[in-house]
Design an enzyme around this catalytic site. Structure first.
Site, PDB file in Angstrom:
ATOM      1  N   SER A  11      -1.109   2.656  -9.887  1.00  0.00           N
ATOM      2  CA  SER A  11      -2.478   2.638 -10.424  1.00  0.00           C
ATOM      3  C   SER A  11      -3.109   4.023 -10.384  1.00  0.00           C
ATOM      4  O   SER A  11      -3.162   4.658  -9.330  1.00  0.00           O
ATOM      5  CB  SER A  11      -3.349   1.669  -9.625  1.00  0.00           C
ATOM      6  N   GLU A  31      -4.576  -4.054   1.458  1.00  0.00           N
ATOM      7  CA  GLU A  31      -4.583  -4.106  -0.003  1.00  0.00           C
ATOM      8  C   GLU A  31      -4.911  -5.527  -0.482  1.00  0.00           C
ATOM      9  O   GLU A  31      -5.688  -5.713  -1.416  1.00  0.00           O
ATOM     10  CB  GLU A  31      -3.227  -3.675  -0.560  1.00  0.00           C
ATOM     11  N   GLN A  69      -0.929   4.850  -4.862  1.00  0.00           N
ATOM     12  CA  GLN A  69       0.041   4.170  -4.007  1.00  0.00           C
ATOM     13  C   GLN A  69       1.430   4.161  -4.648  1.00  0.00           C
ATOM     14  O   GLN A  69       1.592   3.639  -5.752  1.00  0.00           O
ATOM     15  CB  GLN A  69      -0.420   2.722  -3.782  1.00  0.00           C
ATOM     16  N   GLY A  70       2.422   4.726  -3.967  1.00  0.00           N
ATOM     17  CA  GLY A  70       3.798   4.725  -4.492  1.00  0.00           C
ATOM     18  C   GLY A  70       4.649   3.663  -3.815  1.00  0.00           C
ATOM     19  O   GLY A  70       5.450   3.973  -2.925  1.00  0.00           O
ATOM     20  N   SER A 113       5.770   0.147  -5.730  1.00  0.00           N
ATOM     21  CA  SER A 113       6.630  -0.607  -6.647  1.00  0.00           C
ATOM     22  C   SER A 113       7.655   0.298  -7.327  1.00  0.00           C
ATOM     23  O   SER A 113       7.381   1.463  -7.632  1.00  0.00           O
ATOM     24  CB  SER A 113       5.777  -1.291  -7.720  1.00  0.00           C
ATOM     25  N   GLU A 122       3.446 -16.015  -6.046  1.00  0.00           N
ATOM     26  CA  GLU A 122       4.596 -16.708  -5.453  1.00  0.00           C
ATOM     27  C   GLU A 122       4.963 -16.077  -4.104  1.00  0.00           C
ATOM     28  O   GLU A 122       5.303 -16.791  -3.139  1.00  0.00           O
ATOM     29  CB  GLU A 122       5.794 -16.652  -6.416  1.00  0.00           C
TER      30      GLU A 122
END
Length: 395
Positions: free
Chosen positions: A168, A250, A133-134, A136, A379
């Site tokens: 990951s 996710e 997964q791209g 962040s 958060e």
């Protein structure tokens, strides 16, 4: 589905699993290397693991509720639930762990073209392609929509440049689903969702060493990567909608960590390491009380999770529920590993010995520290819950 028909399905499923699941696949994985992730470079840890993945993939039961034309089992939600229950009753391992199954697949089923579905979904179901997964980026922090990796329009293709982080298993993946900026005039309205091969010229990865001593995360770099336009999922500049939908899946996946069974139950682990009183109870009343309280919370979470998944599949889930499950599931998983360390006695502190299986407990405990960061921080989840439940601005 009628109850009698579901009972018949349960009996037939049990017979099939008993006949086809190898005995070796009825025990928990011995280590992280004993988990099947599939992909072009996948090397099974045993013939039994390879057989179990192949058999389940051929039947479509790696993705039992996907349509059969895309490699799934075509099961109704109630049947898929029965399959899960029967696998758990026999101790059958999950045949395939895959971000393609848990994240990309649902997004492709909703937003993908027919050609994209036929190209990618069967390969995901059979474990032939491993995805990463791209999302962040190093300067976006928790504000995912401020991503800066850009995809320049070159007519029939895009030219992608930028960097992702915390990707990951990027160094082990074959393909990536990636958010890129295709318009700088709008923050969320200038993002597109691309699929491309990790072996494309210009893609490179660099593992990040964690406190656990492992490197499951990577930095990922794109330098003039050429991506055909037919690899856009959904519409150009409307990838944020695909991204949000995928994030819900996710968070559902990550919340499942709170339900994950370990090789030993907490009471079994504590009794093995700390001993029992004359009446057979754990010889540590304080720890005994902590474990009992945890088991009650875990049972409640299990019940809530099953209800949530039923509502999700029926299209009746509240939009805040994935964040609620992600928040509580990650907290529960961290608590589980704190107790696993306490129940393991001095052995749990070992790092490299065979007796501690290479420090498996300590490394897993350290890994859980990331649970409340990955997939959106706790958060962020609390903000989403507050906005949705209280109908605050931005909900």
């Amino acid at each position: 589905m009628a109850e009698a028909a579901l009972d018949d399905f349960r009996r037939e499923t049990r017979r099939w699993l008993e006949a086809n699941c190898p005995p070796e696949m009825r025990t928990p994985p011995k280590s992280a290397d004993d988990v099947a992730w599939g992909g072009r470079r996948f090397e099974p840890s045993s013939q039994a693991q390879a057989d179990w993945l192949r058999i389940m993939g051929e039947r479509g039961w790696t993705v039992p509720d996907w349509p059969t034309e895309y490699g799934g089992g075509g099961l109704a939600p109630a049947e898929a639930k029965v399959l899960k229950q029967e696998m758990a009753a026999l101790g059958c391992r999950t045949p395939l762990y895959s971000f393609g199954i848990s994240m990309l697949g649902p997004a492709l089923l909703k937003y993908g073209t027919e050609a994209q579905k036929k190209e990618h979904l069967p390969k995901i179901a059979r474990g032939e392609i491993r995805w990463c997964q791209g999302y962040s980026e190093p300067n976006a922090y928790s504000d995912l929509a401020s991503l800066a990796t850009r995809a320049e329009d070159k007519g029939d293709h895009f030219l992608v440049n930028g960097q992702k982080v915390w990707t990951s298993y990027a160094d082990k993946a074959d393909m990536i689903f990636c958010l890129v900026r295709t318009d700088t005039s709008s923050k969320q309205g200038g993002i597109s969702f691309l699929l491309f091969d990790m072996e494309s010229p210009g893609v490179s990865t660099k593992p990040i060493l964690l406190i656990s001593g492992n490197s499951p995360f990577c930095e990922t770099f794109f330098d003039d990567v050429k991506v055909p336009k037919e690899n856009v999922v959904g519409e150009i500049n409307k990838g944020w909608n695909v991204a949000k939908y995928l994030l819900g899946h996710e968070r559902e996946m990550i919340s499942g960590m709170g339900l994950r069974a370990s090789e030993q139950s907490l009471p079994e682990r504590a009794l093995a390491h700390l001993g029992a009183e004359a009446d057979g109870r754990l010889d540590d009343p304080m720890l005994r009380a902590r474990i009992a309280a945890f088991e009650v919370r875990a049972a409640a979470f299990q019940a809530m999770s099953e209800r949530f998944i039923d509502m999700l599949k029926a299209g009746k889930a509240d939009p805040a529920q994935p964040s609620m499950m992600k928040y509580y599931g990650t907290e529960l998983n961290k608590d589980r590993h704190e107790l696993m360390m306490a129940a393991g006695g001095a052995d749990a502190l070992e790092w490299d010995s065979g007796r501690s299986h290479g420090g498996a407990a300590a490394r897993s405990w350290l890994r859980t520290k990331a649970n409340s960061i990955e997939g959106g921080t706790s958060e962020i989840q609390l903000n989403i819950i507050a906005k949705r439940i209280l109908n605050l601005p931005g909900a």
